[in-house]
Write a protein that holds these residues in place. Structure first.
Motif, PDB file in Angstrom:
ATOM      1  N   GLU A  15     -10.924  15.502  -3.358  1.00 37.05           N
ATOM      2  CA  GLU A  15     -11.259  14.782  -1.764  1.00 37.05           C
ATOM      3  C   GLU A  15     -12.217  14.621  -0.810  1.00 37.05           C
ATOM      4  O   GLU A  15     -11.631  13.303   0.147  1.00 37.05           O
ATOM      5  N   GLU A  16     -13.160  15.329  -0.900  1.00 35.62           N
ATOM      6  CA  GLU A  16     -14.506  15.080   0.473  1.00 35.62           C
ATOM      7  C   GLU A  16     -15.084  13.159  -0.268  1.00 35.62           C
ATOM      8  O   GLU A  16     -15.452  12.872   0.232  1.00 35.62           O
ATOM      9  N   ILE A  17     -14.423  13.248  -1.758  1.00 40.30           N
ATOM     10  CA  ILE A  17     -15.743  11.700  -2.429  1.00 40.30           C
ATOM     11  C   ILE A  17     -14.891  10.661  -1.714  1.00 40.30           C
ATOM     12  O   ILE A  17     -13.646  10.351  -2.060  1.00 40.30           O
ATOM     13  N   GLN A  58      -6.295   8.768  -3.433  1.00 43.33           N
ATOM     14  CA  GLN A  58      -6.055   8.879  -1.908  1.00 43.33           C
ATOM     15  C   GLN A  58      -7.530   8.829  -0.862  1.00 43.33           C
ATOM     16  O   GLN A  58      -7.376   9.022   0.382  1.00 43.33           O
ATOM     17  N   SER A  59      -8.851   8.180  -1.337  1.00 41.10           N
ATOM     18  CA  SER A  59      -9.502   9.090  -0.405  1.00 41.10           C
ATOM     19  C   SER A  59     -10.694   7.712   0.473  1.00 41.10           C
ATOM     20  O   SER A  59     -11.040   7.399   1.496  1.00 41.10           O
ATOM     21  N   GLY A  60      -9.992   6.948  -0.315  1.00 40.65           N
ATOM     22  CA  GLY A  60     -10.311   5.119   1.393  1.00 40.65           C
ATOM     23  C   GLY A  60     -10.989   4.785   0.320  1.00 40.65           C
ATOM     24  O   GLY A  60     -11.730   3.768   0.263  1.00 40.65           O
ATOM     25  N   SER A  61     -11.562   5.678  -0.834  1.00 43.94           N
ATOM     26  CA  SER A  61     -12.686   5.092  -1.983  1.00 43.94           C
ATOM     27  C   SER A  61     -12.890   3.716  -1.949  1.00 43.94           C
ATOM     28  O   SER A  61     -11.060   2.952  -2.424  1.00 43.94           O
TER      29      SER A  61
END
Length: 162
Positions: A30-32, A57-60
């Motif tokens: 989640e933090e990646i 869904q991390s915005g990567s």
């Protein structure tokens, strides 16, 4: 786990699937958040690689730099595709001069042949940068530059005839 925790020699010992799985594991969580830039990638290569990038869904983001818009459209239903234009002959010449001479003016004796070389790059920025690197490392004389222009023209005529 981080991919940077592996030494380069250690990474070269892994087969493609093991390396891909290690990449996938390092990008999960989640933090990646990651930004991956893939330059000049082909559709079949992307098909083999895409499974190693998690759909979280991390915005990567993954940025594709390619001549083939098809890759961008097929990569994801959320793709935003931008088609870049080719450089003009004048822009190629300015880029070539900047890369070869930096802040110094191009000698007058090299202007005509330099412009011909720039035109032969067909608007491709990477071609200009590669040719400029060659020119920057050689003597700045007309004879040498004419050899480069002749070689470049010969190469282009072979590739367009094929």
């Amino acid at each position: 786990m981080s991919m940077s925790s592996f030494e380069r020699d250690e990474l070269s010992k892994f087969d493609e699937d093991t390396l891909g799985n290690k990449l996938y594991q390092s990008l999960c969580g989640e933090e990646i958040r990651y930004l991956i830039i893939l330059d000049d990638i082909w559709v079949d290569v992307w098909y083999n690689l895409h499974r190693y990038f998690p759909e979280n869904q991390s915005g990567s983001r993954i940025l594709f730099i390619t001549w083939f818009q098809k890759i961008g459209f097929q990569a994801s239903n959320k793709s935003i595709v931008r088609k870049l234009r080719f450089l003009t002959d004048d822009e190629c010449w300015k880029l070539l001069q900047m890369k070869v001479f930096h802040d110094v003016s191009c000698p007058l004796e090299l202007v005509d042949i330099g412009m011909k070389i720039a035109r032969n790059c067909d608007g491709l920025p990477l071609a200009v940068v590669v040719i400029a690197a060659i020119l920057a490392d050689m003597k700045k004389n007309k004879t040498k530059w004419e050899e480069v222009a002749k070689s470049l023209s010969s190469h282009i005529s072979k590739t367009t005839a094929a």
